[in-house]
Design a protein around this motif. Structure first.
Motif, mmCIF file in Angstrom:
data_model
loop_
_atom_site.group_PDB
_atom_site.id
_atom_site.type_symbol
_atom_site.label_atom_id
_atom_site.label_comp_id
_atom_site.label_asym_id
_atom_site.label_seq_id
_atom_site.Cartn_x
_atom_site.Cartn_y
_atom_site.Cartn_z
ATOM 1 N N THR A 71 0.811 -1.226 0.000
ATOM 2 C CA THR A 71 0.000 0.000 0.000
ATOM 3 C C THR A 71 0.840 1.270 0.000
ATOM 4 O O THR A 71 0.405 2.305 -0.493
ATOM 5 N N SER A 72 2.044 1.213 0.553
ATOM 6 C CA SER A 72 2.873 2.411 0.677
ATOM 7 C C SER A 72 3.727 2.681 -0.553
ATOM 8 O O SER A 72 4.505 3.641 -0.577
ATOM 9 N N THR A 73 3.589 1.850 -1.583
ATOM 10 C CA THR A 73 4.358 2.044 -2.807
ATOM 11 C C THR A 73 4.090 3.425 -3.394
ATOM 12 O O THR A 73 2.945 3.840 -3.547
ATOM 13 N N HIS A 74 5.147 4.152 -3.721
ATOM 14 C CA HIS A 74 4.994 5.468 -4.330
ATOM 15 C C HIS A 74 4.933 5.329 -5.853
ATOM 16 O O HIS A 74 5.752 4.637 -6.452
ATOM 17 N N ILE A 75 3.951 5.985 -6.446
ATOM 18 C CA ILE A 75 3.768 5.909 -7.884
ATOM 19 C C ILE A 75 3.679 7.312 -8.476
ATOM 20 O O ILE A 75 3.381 8.287 -7.781
ATOM 21 N N ASP A 76 3.932 7.386 -9.773
ATOM 22 C CA ASP A 76 3.734 8.630 -10.511
ATOM 23 C C ASP A 76 2.227 8.773 -10.746
ATOM 24 O O ASP A 76 1.596 7.845 -11.258
ATOM 25 N N PRO A 77 1.634 9.906 -10.363
ATOM 26 C CA PRO A 77 0.187 10.085 -10.567
ATOM 27 C C PRO A 77 -0.250 9.919 -12.022
ATOM 28 O O PRO A 77 -1.430 9.703 -12.297
ATOM 29 N N ALA A 78 0.717 10.022 -12.953
ATOM 30 C CA ALA A 78 0.387 9.854 -14.368
ATOM 31 C C ALA A 78 0.382 8.382 -14.791
ATOM 32 O O ALA A 78 0.080 8.058 -15.946
ATOM 33 N N SER A 79 0.699 7.480 -13.860
ATOM 34 C CA SER A 79 0.729 6.049 -14.171
ATOM 35 C C SER A 79 -0.653 5.537 -14.560
ATOM 36 O O SER A 79 -1.677 6.120 -14.178
ATOM 37 N N GLU A 80 -0.661 4.432 -15.302
ATOM 38 C CA GLU A 80 -1.937 3.777 -15.594
ATOM 39 C C GLU A 80 -2.249 2.848 -14.423
ATOM 40 O O GLU A 80 -1.521 1.897 -14.151
ATOM 41 N N VAL A 81 -3.339 3.143 -13.740
ATOM 42 C CA VAL A 81 -3.733 2.351 -12.578
ATOM 43 C C VAL A 81 -5.087 1.718 -12.847
ATOM 44 O O VAL A 81 -6.038 2.409 -13.228
ATOM 45 N N LEU A 82 -5.150 0.395 -12.643
ATOM 46 C CA LEU A 82 -6.392 -0.335 -12.856
ATOM 47 C C LEU A 82 -6.878 -0.915 -11.535
ATOM 48 O O LEU A 82 -6.103 -1.482 -10.772
ATOM 49 N N LEU A 83 -8.154 -0.759 -11.286
ATOM 50 C CA LEU A 83 -8.797 -1.391 -10.134
ATOM 51 C C LEU A 83 -9.824 -2.359 -10.691
ATOM 52 O O LEU A 83 -10.776 -1.947 -11.361
ATOM 53 N N ASP A 84 -9.623 -3.648 -10.415
ATOM 54 C CA ASP A 84 -10.493 -4.675 -10.997
ATOM 55 C C ASP A 84 -10.602 -4.493 -12.506
ATOM 56 O O ASP A 84 -11.686 -4.548 -13.098
ATOM 57 N N GLU A 85 -9.419 -4.225 -13.129
ATOM 58 C CA GLU A 85 -9.274 -4.076 -14.586
ATOM 59 C C GLU A 85 -9.950 -2.844 -15.167
ATOM 60 O O GLU A 85 -10.038 -2.694 -16.385
ATOM 61 N N GLU A 86 -10.407 -1.916 -14.313
ATOM 62 C CA GLU A 86 -10.961 -0.654 -14.792
ATOM 63 C C GLU A 86 -10.028 0.487 -14.406
ATOM 64 O O GLU A 86 -9.580 0.578 -13.271
ATOM 65 N N LYS A 87 -9.748 1.342 -15.391
ATOM 66 C CA LYS A 87 -8.817 2.439 -15.152
ATOM 67 C C LYS A 87 -9.408 3.456 -14.185
ATOM 68 O O LYS A 87 -10.580 3.822 -14.283
#
Length: 227
Positions: free
Chosen positions: A37-53
């Motif tokens: 959960t604490s992983t830092h990501i670039d806000p511009a990354s493609e993030v999918l939740l249950d395969e939905e962006k």
């Protein structure tokens, strides 16, 4: 930003729920399944939740007519909070801009824009705030003049900055201050031998509480109101 923060702000779910869906393997970042959960990501990354962006919401700016008896916080184990009054899909991303006491009513701002809230609430910016005070006794002209000059608050070393004070009928007074000391308005009136029975914030800087908002109601700020 942290992944759990991103998921929470993107979906409007509480941070605790965001933590769960990440740990359960429901979130992918740039094609990679991430469960920390604490992983830092670039806000511009493609993030999918249950395969939905999912994407971050834009900046949110709200005005609330705060009622008495509600605390200016996002969480409280004993009392109803101002966030409980906000029916917004991303309400869990919001924070309060300059708190009001539990028994104080009137204009309260909420946002997810930290820079904007800092410009308004940071003491160094001296943003004026106007309050309507209902007093135990009529405010004397001598008392008003003392407030305009600056008074000594109990437990403070220096004087308050000069306030704008208007004496009103029916034991009321309108006061504008540019500081944010603890319980400042109540302590100022106490310093001139009076007592605040009720306090209502009408204005913060150029923002005036919308007369169309009943107690407990809110609306988004117009673009020209938050620039």
């Amino acid at each position: 930003m942290r992944l759990d923060q991103f998921v929470s702000q993107s979906t409007g779910m509480p941070r605790s729920e965001a933590v769960k869906v990440i740990r359960w393997g429901q979130v992918r970042v740039n094609g990679e399944n991430i469960t920390k959960t604490s992983t830092h990501i670039d806000p511009a990354s493609e993030v999918l939740l249950d395969e939905e962006k999912i994407v971050l919401p834009g900046a949110i700016y709200l005005m609330l007519h705060k009622p008495a008896g509600v605390v200016s916080a996002t969480e409280d184990t004993e009392h109803r909070t101002v966030l409980d009054l906000i029916d917004h899909p991303h309400r869990h991303t919001l924070h309060v801009v300059g708190r009001l006491d539990k028994d104080t009513t009137g204009l309260l701002l909420l946002t997810n824009d930290g820079d904007w809230s800092h410009r308004i609430s940071a003491p160094k910016h001296h943003v004026p705030k106007t309050y309507l005070a209902t007093l135990a006794w009529e405010l004397s002209e001598a008392g008003a003049q003392a407030l305009r000059a600056g008074v000594q608050l109990h437990g403070e070393k220096g004087l308050t900055k000069p306030a704008e004070v208007e004496i009103l009928p029916e034991k009321q007074a309108r006061v504008t201050i540019s500081e944010g000391k603890y319980h400042q308005v109540k302590r100022m009136f106490a310093a001139v031998g009076n007592r605040v029975e009720a306090l209502h914030r009408e204005r913060i800087g150029g923002l005036v509480l919308d007369a169309e908002l009943s107690s407990g109601e809110w609306r988004a700020l117009l673009t020209q109101e938050h620039v």
